[in-house]
Write a protein that holds these residues in place. Structure first.
Motif, mmCIF file in Angstrom:
data_model
loop_
_atom_site.group_PDB
_atom_site.id
_atom_site.type_symbol
_atom_site.label_atom_id
_atom_site.label_comp_id
_atom_site.label_asym_id
_atom_site.label_seq_id
_atom_site.Cartn_x
_atom_site.Cartn_y
_atom_site.Cartn_z
ATOM 1 N N LEU A 252 0.844 -1.196 0.000
ATOM 2 C CA LEU A 252 0.000 0.000 0.000
ATOM 3 C C LEU A 252 0.874 1.239 0.000
ATOM 4 C CD1 LEU A 252 -0.001 1.517 3.027
ATOM 5 C CD2 LEU A 252 -1.357 -0.463 3.634
ATOM 6 N N SER A 253 0.263 2.349 -0.324
ATOM 7 C CA SER A 253 0.889 3.659 -0.194
ATOM 8 C C SER A 253 -0.225 4.659 0.035
ATOM 9 C CB SER A 253 1.697 4.027 -1.452
ATOM 10 O OG SER A 253 0.849 4.041 -2.595
ATOM 11 N N GLY A 254 0.097 5.772 0.641
ATOM 12 C CA GLY A 254 -0.941 6.761 0.880
ATOM 13 C C GLY A 254 -0.466 7.891 1.772
ATOM 14 N N THR A 255 -1.435 8.759 2.097
ATOM 15 C CA THR A 255 -1.183 9.918 2.950
ATOM 16 C C THR A 255 -2.068 9.809 4.180
ATOM 17 O OG1 THR A 255 -0.705 11.295 1.014
ATOM 18 C CG2 THR A 255 -1.193 12.432 3.078
ATOM 19 N N VAL A 256 -1.480 10.040 5.332
ATOM 20 C CA VAL A 256 -2.207 9.968 6.600
ATOM 21 C C VAL A 256 -2.116 11.320 7.292
ATOM 22 C CG1 VAL A 256 -2.308 8.883 8.876
ATOM 23 C CG2 VAL A 256 -1.699 7.516 6.864
ATOM 24 N N LYS A 257 -3.260 11.820 7.770
ATOM 25 C CA LYS A 257 -3.290 13.022 8.595
ATOM 26 C C LYS A 257 -3.406 12.581 10.041
ATOM 27 C CE LYS A 257 -3.555 16.810 5.900
ATOM 28 N NZ LYS A 257 -2.769 18.046 6.061
ATOM 29 N N VAL A 258 -2.541 13.104 10.893
ATOM 30 C CA VAL A 258 -2.521 12.736 12.299
ATOM 31 C C VAL A 258 -2.586 14.011 13.131
ATOM 32 C CG1 VAL A 258 -1.157 11.687 14.136
ATOM 33 C CG2 VAL A 258 -1.148 10.674 11.863
ATOM 34 N N SER A 259 -3.473 14.027 14.118
ATOM 35 C CA SER A 259 -3.552 15.183 15.002
ATOM 36 C C SER A 259 -3.772 14.709 16.425
ATOM 37 C CB SER A 259 -4.687 16.125 14.581
ATOM 38 O OG SER A 259 -4.706 17.268 15.397
ATOM 39 N N THR A 260 -3.055 15.307 17.345
ATOM 40 C CA THR A 260 -3.130 14.928 18.751
ATOM 41 C C THR A 260 -3.379 16.157 19.608
ATOM 42 O OG1 THR A 260 -1.436 13.278 18.290
ATOM 43 C CG2 THR A 260 -1.950 13.673 20.592
ATOM 44 N N ASP A 261 -4.391 16.060 20.487
ATOM 45 C CA ASP A 261 -4.669 17.137 21.431
ATOM 46 C C ASP A 261 -4.892 16.509 22.803
ATOM 47 O OD1 ASP A 261 -5.370 19.364 22.812
ATOM 48 O OD2 ASP A 261 -7.243 19.756 21.735
ATOM 49 N N LEU A 262 -3.799 16.282 23.508
ATOM 50 C CA LEU A 262 -3.882 15.654 24.826
ATOM 51 C C LEU A 262 -3.894 16.672 25.951
ATOM 52 C CD1 LEU A 262 -1.373 12.709 24.297
ATOM 53 C CD2 LEU A 262 -3.846 12.726 23.987
ATOM 54 N N GLY A 263 -3.883 17.967 25.578
ATOM 55 C CA GLY A 263 -3.889 18.990 26.610
ATOM 56 C C GLY A 263 -2.532 19.193 27.249
ATOM 57 N N ILE A 264 -1.473 18.861 26.504
ATOM 58 C CA ILE A 264 -0.114 19.075 26.988
ATOM 59 C C ILE A 264 0.631 19.935 25.968
ATOM 60 C CG2 ILE A 264 -0.002 16.948 28.315
ATOM 61 C CD1 ILE A 264 1.425 15.616 26.022
ATOM 62 N N PRO A 265 1.691 20.620 26.377
ATOM 63 C CA PRO A 265 2.419 21.479 25.436
ATOM 64 C C PRO A 265 3.031 20.666 24.309
ATOM 65 C CG PRO A 265 3.036 21.964 27.719
ATOM 66 C CD PRO A 265 2.232 20.703 27.739
ATOM 67 N N SER A 266 3.222 21.322 23.168
ATOM 68 C CA SER A 266 3.860 20.669 22.029
ATOM 69 C C SER A 266 5.303 20.343 22.364
ATOM 70 C CB SER A 266 3.808 21.587 20.802
ATOM 71 O OG SER A 266 4.548 21.040 19.742
ATOM 72 N N PHE A 267 5.743 19.117 22.011
ATOM 73 C CA PHE A 267 7.125 18.728 22.269
ATOM 74 C C PHE A 267 8.088 19.425 21.319
ATOM 75 C CE2 PHE A 267 4.850 15.025 23.975
ATOM 76 C CZ PHE A 267 5.393 14.999 25.243
ATOM 77 N N GLY A 268 7.690 19.491 20.029
ATOM 78 C CA GLY A 268 8.547 20.129 19.038
ATOM 79 C C GLY A 268 9.957 19.583 19.091
ATOM 80 N N GLY A 269 10.930 20.485 19.037
ATOM 81 C CA GLY A 269 12.324 20.073 19.036
ATOM 82 C C GLY A 269 12.813 19.556 20.370
ATOM 83 N N LEU A 270 11.970 19.665 21.428
ATOM 84 C CA LEU A 270 12.381 19.170 22.722
ATOM 85 C C LEU A 270 12.307 17.658 22.815
ATOM 86 C CD1 LEU A 270 10.581 21.745 25.064
ATOM 87 C CD2 LEU A 270 12.990 21.702 24.422
ATOM 88 N N ALA A 271 11.646 17.050 21.840
ATOM 89 C CA ALA A 271 11.423 15.610 21.918
ATOM 90 C C ALA A 271 12.721 14.842 22.099
ATOM 91 C CB ALA A 271 10.702 15.109 20.656
#
Length: 410
Positions: free
Chosen positions: A74-93
């Motif tokens: 298979l191949s395709g595009t997936v949209k993922v969104s997370t809202d857990l009520g915590i700050p974005s990790f960004g580059g801190l991950a």
């Protein structure tokens, strides 16, 4: 329209997908929310676009259809969104990833750091798979892209922004062998992986029904609705849109019991079951890129003492292996005793500057009970109670349920 046909989640109803349910039932909150988490409200563009008429199917049959799904290409595009009520990790991950952070020898292209970014915000992924030995997952950024490529014995990670490359051999030394379809084992990033985590943890505290039909990525799908039978969970429901033809989960949505937008949602916007081009799984480090071998990264970490520190930390965590689980199913709460018994500094104890104490108090709610006193720290799904005597109670349950669990343990 398929009927709202229900099935109790016993071993017969869930089939091979839930063979691991006894071991997994205690980690329902963590499997679907973390992620582990791992763990992703989808943008409006992914809303269902119609309710196709499909043959009737029972919940048991639909779960078995997921288990029998064997789409290897298979191949395709997936949209993922997370809202857990915590700050974005960004580059801190990378700072929180194993061995990550400055001076640790970690590569900026290592998957542990990059895939952590899926824990918050909205992301677009491109995926491709051709059997168990070839997968590609790319996270598209603004003018940049991170790609994780598994081809045979090789695992490559490439961050175009930093022009860094990570390389490991998938023979157990590093990186691990990629799981079925699109991402390395243990990194749930696609609807299928998220659905399997949820179903594997289902037990008799769970209701599983067929909740109509939908159209996702231009394909007809059934909607499987998974809900806790118990009260007290912060998880309201999990909905999985299952491709009517192949049985492949096309969309995963986790709704919190408190309402509002979805906390975790991942779905295909495009999907194609044709064999991907072989070039999708080839990778050659770009000219001038910094290439870090997994073995070299580990050696560098040991040289700088990061590995030694990690081993020391792991030694301190050995006591967690016998953690106590209170309750069952969706209301399971893990009781963890902090090594040394160090809890939150008591208010006015002088162990912490007043400004720091005020900051911590603003983050959490002070609670009391038969267990004593402590502080509850909340997200939209996973909450944790840290007692003043050095214990932690954590689960995808409400504040009242945490206090009740702590009282029960006492």
């Amino acid at each position: 329209m398929a009927p709202n046909d229900s099935a109790e989640t016993n071993g017969e109803a869930t089939g091979t997908v839930v063979g691991r349910r006894k071991a997994a039932r205690y980690i329902v909150p963590f499997a679907v929310a973390g992620v582990a988490a791992a763990t992703i409200g989808l943008v409006p563009a992914l809303a269902d676009s119609g309710d196709p008429e499909l043959p009737d199917i029972t919940a048991q049959e639909l779960v078995e259809k997921i288990a029998a799904s064997d789409e290897e290409q298979l191949s395709g595009t997936v949209k993922v969104s997370t809202d857990l009520g915590i700050p974005s990790f960004g580059g801190l991950a990378g700072s929180f990833a194993p061995g990550g952070g400055a001076g640790s020898g970690e590569s900026g292209a290592a998957p542990e750091a990059k895939l952590m970014e899926l824990a918050s915000g909205t992301h677009t992924l491109r995926v491709a798979a051709d059997g168990p030995d070839r997968q590609r997952l790319s996270i598209l950024g603004e003018g940049s892209e991170y790609s994780l490529v598994h081809n045979g014995d090789d695992v490559w990670g490439y961050d175009s922004e930093s022009n860094e490359v990570y390389h490991a051999r998938s023979d157990g030394r590093a990186g691990g062998k990629a799981g079925k379809h699109e991402a390395p084992e243990g990194v749930p990033a696609t609807p299928r992986q998220l659905a399997e985590e949820a179903l594997a943890a289902a037990d008799d505290t769970t209701s599983v029904t067929v909740d109509g039909t939908a159209q996702v990525a231009g394909r007809d799908a059934y909607k499987l609705l998974i809900k806790p039978k118990q009260s007290g969970s912060t998880i309201g429901s999990v909905t999985v849109a299952v491709d009517a033809s192949t049985g492949l989960p096309l969309k995963f949505t986790l709704a919190p019991s408190g309402g509002g937008k979805a906390a975790v949602d991942a779905g295909f916007t495009e999907v194609d079951f044709a064999k991907p081009a072989a070039s999708s799984f080839t990778f050659t480090p770009p000219k001038g890129a910094k290439v870090t071998e997994a073995d070299e990264m580990r050696a560098e970490a040991e040289k700088k003492g990061a590995q030694g520190k990690a081993r020391k930390d792991l030694g301190a965590l050995e006591g967690f292996q016998g953690l106590n689980v209170i309750g069952e199913g969706w209301n399971a709460v893990a009781e963890i005793e902090i090594p040394g018994g160090a809890g939150m500094p008591a208010q006015g104890s002088g162990d912490m500057p007043a400004q720091a104490q005020q900051f911590l108090d603003a983050l959490g709610d002070k609670v009391t009970g038969d267990f004593g006193s402590g502080t509850v720290f909340k997200t939209r799904l996973v909450n944790a109670l840290m007692t003043d005597d050095g214990k932690v109670y954590v689960g995808a349950v409400t504040e009242d349920a945490l206090v009740k669990a702590a009282d029960t343990a006492k």
